[in-house]
Design a protein around this motif. Structure first.
Motif, PDB file in Angstrom:
ATOM      1  N   ILE A 222     -13.712  -3.749   8.367  1.00 40.25           N
ATOM      2  CA  ILE A 222     -13.401  -4.317   7.059  1.00 40.25           C
ATOM      3  C   ILE A 222     -11.886  -4.256   6.893  1.00 40.25           C
ATOM      4  O   ILE A 222     -11.299  -3.170   6.913  1.00 40.25           O
ATOM      5  N   ASP A 223     -11.225  -5.399   6.779  1.00 39.73           N
ATOM      6  CA  ASP A 223      -9.767  -5.395   6.693  1.00 39.73           C
ATOM      7  C   ASP A 223      -9.315  -4.996   5.290  1.00 39.73           C
ATOM      8  O   ASP A 223     -10.132  -4.815   4.373  1.00 39.73           O
ATOM      9  N   SER A 224      -8.011  -4.874   5.107  1.00 33.38           N
ATOM     10  CA  SER A 224      -7.469  -4.336   3.859  1.00 33.38           C
ATOM     11  C   SER A 224      -7.830  -5.214   2.663  1.00 33.38           C
ATOM     12  O   SER A 224      -8.172  -4.698   1.584  1.00 33.38           O
ATOM     13  N   GLN A 225      -7.759  -6.551   2.836  1.00 34.06           N
ATOM     14  CA  GLN A 225      -8.076  -7.436   1.722  1.00 34.06           C
ATOM     15  C   GLN A 225      -9.539  -7.321   1.312  1.00 34.06           C
ATOM     16  O   GLN A 225      -9.872  -7.247   0.132  1.00 34.06           O
ATOM     17  N   ARG A 226     -10.429  -7.323   2.318  1.00 32.19           N
ATOM     18  CA  ARG A 226     -11.857  -7.177   2.025  1.00 32.19           C
ATOM     19  C   ARG A 226     -12.141  -5.814   1.407  1.00 32.19           C
ATOM     20  O   ARG A 226     -12.965  -5.693   0.495  1.00 32.19           O
ATOM     21  N   ALA A 227     -11.456  -4.765   1.893  1.00 35.35           N
ATOM     22  CA  ALA A 227     -11.644  -3.422   1.330  1.00 35.35           C
ATOM     23  C   ALA A 227     -11.226  -3.382  -0.126  1.00 35.35           C
ATOM     24  O   ALA A 227     -11.866  -2.711  -0.952  1.00 35.35           O
ATOM     25  N   ARG A 228     -10.177  -4.130  -0.469  1.00 37.73           N
ATOM     26  CA  ARG A 228      -9.769  -4.180  -1.883  1.00 37.73           C
ATOM     27  C   ARG A 228     -10.799  -4.942  -2.715  1.00 37.73           C
ATOM     28  O   ARG A 228     -11.116  -4.548  -3.839  1.00 37.73           O
ATOM     29  N   ASP A 229     -11.338  -6.031  -2.149  1.00 37.49           N
ATOM     30  CA  ASP A 229     -12.371  -6.780  -2.858  1.00 37.49           C
ATOM     31  C   ASP A 229     -13.597  -5.901  -3.143  1.00 37.49           C
ATOM     32  O   ASP A 229     -14.258  -6.052  -4.171  1.00 37.49           O
ATOM     33  N   LEU A 230     -13.885  -4.990  -2.212  1.00 44.30           N
ATOM     34  CA  LEU A 230     -15.038  -4.088  -2.359  1.00 44.30           C
ATOM     35  C   LEU A 230     -14.702  -2.855  -3.196  1.00 44.30           C
ATOM     36  O   LEU A 230     -15.555  -1.977  -3.365  1.00 44.30           O
ATOM     37  N   LYS A 231     -13.474  -2.766  -3.695  1.00 48.07           N
ATOM     38  CA  LYS A 231     -13.007  -1.640  -4.518  1.00 48.07           C
ATOM     39  C   LYS A 231     -12.860  -0.341  -3.715  1.00 48.07           C
ATOM     40  O   LYS A 231     -12.798   0.748  -4.309  1.00 48.07           O
ATOM     41  N   LEU A 232     -12.813  -0.456  -2.383  1.00 50.83           N
ATOM     42  CA  LEU A 232     -12.552   0.725  -1.569  1.00 50.83           C
ATOM     43  C   LEU A 232     -11.057   1.013  -1.482  1.00 50.83           C
ATOM     44  O   LEU A 232     -10.649   2.131  -1.170  1.00 50.83           O
ATOM     45  N   VAL A 233     -10.247   0.004  -1.718  1.00 51.05           N
ATOM     46  CA  VAL A 233      -8.784   0.109  -1.736  1.00 51.05           C
ATOM     47  C   VAL A 233      -8.300  -0.429  -3.075  1.00 51.05           C
ATOM     48  O   VAL A 233      -8.796  -1.448  -3.565  1.00 51.05           O
ATOM     49  N   GLN A 234      -7.329   0.265  -3.679  1.00 52.29           N
ATOM     50  CA  GLN A 234      -6.811  -0.167  -4.972  1.00 52.29           C
ATOM     51  C   GLN A 234      -5.539  -1.011  -4.855  1.00 52.29           C
ATOM     52  O   GLN A 234      -5.336  -1.933  -5.628  1.00 52.29           O
ATOM     53  N   GLU A 235      -4.681  -0.695  -3.899  1.00 51.81           N
ATOM     54  CA  GLU A 235      -3.432  -1.439  -3.733  1.00 51.81           C
ATOM     55  C   GLU A 235      -3.140  -1.633  -2.253  1.00 51.81           C
ATOM     56  O   GLU A 235      -3.419  -0.747  -1.431  1.00 51.81           O
ATOM     57  N   ILE A 236      -2.561  -2.800  -1.914  1.00 51.41           N
ATOM     58  CA  ILE A 236      -2.134  -3.084  -0.545  1.00 51.41           C
ATOM     59  C   ILE A 236      -0.623  -3.281  -0.554  1.00 51.41           C
ATOM     60  O   ILE A 236      -0.086  -4.051  -1.362  1.00 51.41           O
ATOM     61  N   VAL A 237       0.046  -2.563   0.336  1.00 51.29           N
ATOM     62  CA  VAL A 237       1.512  -2.635   0.434  1.00 51.29           C
ATOM     63  C   VAL A 237       1.897  -2.707   1.900  1.00 51.29           C
ATOM     64  O   VAL A 237       1.055  -2.528   2.790  1.00 51.29           O
ATOM     65  N   SER A 238       3.169  -2.957   2.175  1.00 51.17           N
ATOM     66  CA  SER A 238       3.638  -2.922   3.555  1.00 51.17           C
ATOM     67  C   SER A 238       3.664  -1.474   4.035  1.00 51.17           C
ATOM     68  O   SER A 238       3.672  -0.534   3.232  1.00 51.17           O
ATOM     69  N   PHE A 239       3.679  -1.301   5.352  1.00 51.99           N
ATOM     70  CA  PHE A 239       3.693   0.065   5.881  1.00 51.99           C
ATOM     71  C   PHE A 239       4.907   0.840   5.387  1.00 51.99           C
ATOM     72  O   PHE A 239       4.795   2.017   5.030  1.00 51.99           O
ATOM     73  N   ASP A 240       6.049   0.200   5.350  1.00 53.21           N
ATOM     74  CA  ASP A 240       7.279   0.881   4.918  1.00 53.21           C
ATOM     75  C   ASP A 240       7.215   1.312   3.454  1.00 53.21           C
ATOM     76  O   ASP A 240       7.914   2.240   3.046  1.00 53.21           O
ATOM     77  N   GLU A 241       6.401   0.637   2.659  1.00 54.50           N
ATOM     78  CA  GLU A 241       6.302   0.966   1.238  1.00 54.50           C
ATOM     79  C   GLU A 241       5.198   1.967   0.933  1.00 54.50           C
ATOM     80  O   GLU A 241       5.050   2.397  -0.207  1.00 54.50           O
ATOM     81  N   LEU A 242       4.427   2.356   1.951  1.00 59.87           N
ATOM     82  CA  LEU A 242       3.230   3.157   1.722  1.00 59.87           C
ATOM     83  C   LEU A 242       3.551   4.493   1.044  1.00 59.87           C
ATOM     84  O   LEU A 242       2.951   4.841   0.010  1.00 59.87           O
TER      85      LEU A 242
END
Length: 320
Positions: A222-242
């Motif tokens: 499950i990629d980051s976008q799909r994980a956010r759609d499923l509410k498993l991830v709240q925010e997606i950022v670049s690696f440097d911004e993590l």
């Protein structure tokens, strides 16, 4: 501070930290503490040592009312590749006596344990047995997942790369998840002949049954976008911004009294905490299949980079 560079992934760790420190703790401020999984050469696979260390750190932090925020992250290319199968199949010598049956809380656990042991002598009162570390590791993992849900601190996962199996479970048990664009999670257990039963009590409370079935039965990432759609991830950022973004959120959450924050979190998480019966059933299902010939063959095929049926290489299909 010195930078630890593992291929394309870099985190800042103190120069005194060695890779033998499998979980590194950083007291960032009076209210914020980091725990960094630090087995980068093994993709932060969950060895017994790492599980014990992580559990000990979590228990210590949970008892300290000074801290309001815990941030979990991983050093290296991936957050966590799940249980370390290489270590899970290792044997260790333990002393088993007839009284040991009393140590187990129910019949399911007793039977599961004694299926795990292989007697090496005929002494009727006490026997030395070879027990796979794979017996102890699921215990530790469930203890960690349960404690993360019950922590009085607000727990942020700052994750990148892969979070598979037990690593995905750790992500699901956190209160807030920031992920890099390359983040993905998966349940590869069925490939090894195991049901991902250890994760059921936590994931089925977080995502809808159809989505959970798809993730578990296909083992597809499950990629980051799909994980956010499923509410498993709240925010997606670049690696440097993590890390900077996780600190931004941490500072935003550090406005209330520690006790009030803990009570509020407890009320919110109450419905997400599995019962002891659920956890015991999860362990029983895991042990039921762990020692089967099919599981042994599938794990050996994984080690040998070959297909189960044809003997062809499986290197291209490896999850990591």
């Amino acid at each position: 501070m010195s930078s630890v560079n593992i291929e394309t992934r870099t985190f800042l760790l103190p120069s005194s930290v060695s890779y033998s420190e499998v979980v590194h703790r950083t007291d960032y401020s009076k209210k914020i503490v980091f725990l960094t999984l630090n087995r980068p050469n093994r993709c932060n696979a969950l060895s017994l040592e790492l599980l014990d260390s992580l559990l000990a750190h979590l228990e210590e932090i949970a008892k300290n009312p000074q801290y309001q925020i815990l941030i979990l992250n991983g050093n290296g290319r991936h957050f966590c590749s799940g249980l370390d199968l290489h270590e899970a199949v290792l044997k260790e010598e333990v002393l088993i006596s007839k009284e040991d049956a009393n140590l187990f809380p129910n019949e399911l656990e007793r039977k599961s344990f004694f299926r795990f042991v292989k007697n090496s002598n005929d002494d009727k009162s006490s026997k030395t047995n070879a027990v796979a570390q794979g017996y102890w590791m699921p215990h530790r993992l469930l203890e960690i997942l349960l404690l993360l849900k019950k922590m009085p601190q607000f727990v942020i996962a700052a994750v990148h790369g892969a979070a598979y199996g037990g690593g995905a479970g750790i992500v699901a048990a956190c209160d807030f998840v920031l992920a890099s664009h390359d983040f993905r999670l998966s349940f590869p257990e069925l490939k090894y002949g195991l049901p991902p039963s250890l994760l059921f009590p936590f994931f089925r409370r977080k995502i809808a049954p159809p989505d959970f079935r798809r993730a578990v039965l296909t083992s597809l990432p499950i990629d980051s976008q799909r994980a956010r759609d499923l509410k498993l991830v709240q925010e997606i950022v670049s690696f440097d911004e993590l890390i900077p973004e996780s600190l931004e959120y941490a500072n935003a959450f550090c406005f209330g009294e520690t006790e009030i924050v803990a009570r509020t979190k407890g009320m919110i998480n109450e419905s997400e905490i599995p019962s002891n019966d659920e956890l015991q059933k999860a362990l029983a299902e895991h042990w039921k299949y762990w020692n089967t010939p099919e599981t042994e063959e599938r794990i050996n095929a994984f080690f040998e980079k070959r297909s189960i049926t044809s003997g062809e290489s499986t290197r291209d299909s490896e999850v990591i």
